[in-house]
Design an enzyme around this catalytic site. Sequence first.
Site, PDB file in Angstrom:
ATOM      1  NE  ARG A 173      -1.752   2.827  37.724  1.00 10.04           N
ATOM      2  CZ  ARG A 173      -1.744   1.992  38.771  1.00 10.04           C
ATOM      3  NH1 ARG A 173      -1.218   2.376  39.913  1.00 10.04           N
ATOM      4  NH2 ARG A 173      -2.236   0.776  38.677  1.00 10.04           N
ATOM      5  CD  GLU A 189      -2.233 -13.624  39.200  1.00  9.84           C
ATOM      6  OE1 GLU A 189      -1.831 -12.461  39.409  1.00  9.84           O
ATOM      7  OE2 GLU A 189      -1.575 -14.500  38.617  1.00  9.84           O
TER       8      GLU A 189
HETATM    9  P1  AMP Z   1      -8.296  -6.111  36.483  1.00 12.04           P
HETATM   10  O1  AMP Z   1      -9.372  -6.051  37.531  1.00 12.04           O
HETATM   11  O2  AMP Z   1      -7.584  -7.433  36.477  1.00 12.04           O
HETATM   12  O3  AMP Z   1      -8.779  -5.699  35.120  1.00 12.04           O
HETATM   13  O4  AMP Z   1      -7.169  -5.072  36.916  1.00 12.04           O
HETATM   14  C1  AMP Z   1      -7.315  -3.718  36.637  1.00 12.04           C
HETATM   15  C2  AMP Z   1      -6.843  -2.844  37.767  1.00 12.04           C
HETATM   16  O5  AMP Z   1      -5.596  -3.267  38.276  1.00 12.04           O
HETATM   17  C3  AMP Z   1      -6.647  -1.429  37.283  1.00 12.04           C
HETATM   18  O6  AMP Z   1      -7.143  -0.531  38.270  1.00 12.04           O
HETATM   19  C4  AMP Z   1      -5.161  -1.293  37.072  1.00 12.04           C
HETATM   20  O7  AMP Z   1      -4.692  -0.054  37.550  1.00 12.04           O
HETATM   21  C5  AMP Z   1      -4.546  -2.433  37.852  1.00 12.04           C
HETATM   22  N1  AMP Z   1      -3.662  -3.282  37.027  1.00 12.04           N
HETATM   23  C6  AMP Z   1      -3.865  -4.580  36.692  1.00 12.04           C
HETATM   24  N2  AMP Z   1      -2.855  -5.079  35.990  1.00 12.04           N
HETATM   25  C7  AMP Z   1      -1.971  -4.064  35.834  1.00 12.04           C
HETATM   26  C8  AMP Z   1      -0.702  -3.948  35.177  1.00 12.04           C
HETATM   27  N3  AMP Z   1      -0.133  -4.972  34.522  1.00 12.04           N
HETATM   28  N4  AMP Z   1      -0.077  -2.735  35.215  1.00 12.04           N
HETATM   29  C9  AMP Z   1      -0.638  -1.685  35.866  1.00 12.04           C
HETATM   30  N5  AMP Z   1      -1.817  -1.754  36.506  1.00 12.04           N
HETATM   31  C10 AMP Z   1      -2.487  -2.925  36.496  1.00 12.04           C
END
Ligand code: AMP
Length: 172
Positions: free
Chosen positions: A58, A95
Amino acid sequence: MELRDYIRDIPDFPQPGIAFKDITPLLADARAFATAVDAMAEHFIGHRVDKVLGIEARGLILAAPVAYRFGAGFVPVRKAGKLPWEIEREEYELEYGTDLLEIHRDAIHPGEAVLIVDDVVATGGTAAASARLVERLGGDVVGLAFVIELGFLSGRAKLEGYEICSLVIYEE
Ligand code: AMP
């Protein structure tokens, strides 16, 4: 206008325990989409921006109009195996386990000012890996812009030292 009203919570997607932030209602509404793109761009007005980098999936949709607003180039960062030419690669933590992000080697030139855009910052791992890719190619990270910040996951801790713009912050 309240952008939060255009973000939909989808429980247990894509897996149990994850509350997915669905921005398709925001993208589908002309005024909300323009408001989000303008707000991310306006936060960094006055900075030099040569390239705007969008993170799959996105982030690609949001970064392209931000790049257009700055008169800057657009650069995709994609999941492993999607880019056709020579790449640089960074591992980032999920995770459970790790995944890979890739960028074309010639996407950013040394000394270019790069703004990173994604829809959501959660743990910050994806954005931090993207910043490392920019810096590996010799670019300077101007900052990072997100529509949504999941504040309770403390992604900012992984992005210390960078200017961050997030439009809607969830604390739980
Ligand atoms: P992070 O690396 O944990 O910050 O995760 C960010 C990436 O995962 C981004 O590219 C988001 O599009 C996706 N993402 C993580 N958590 C969510 C969520 N709760 N809802 C939508 N997209 C998420």
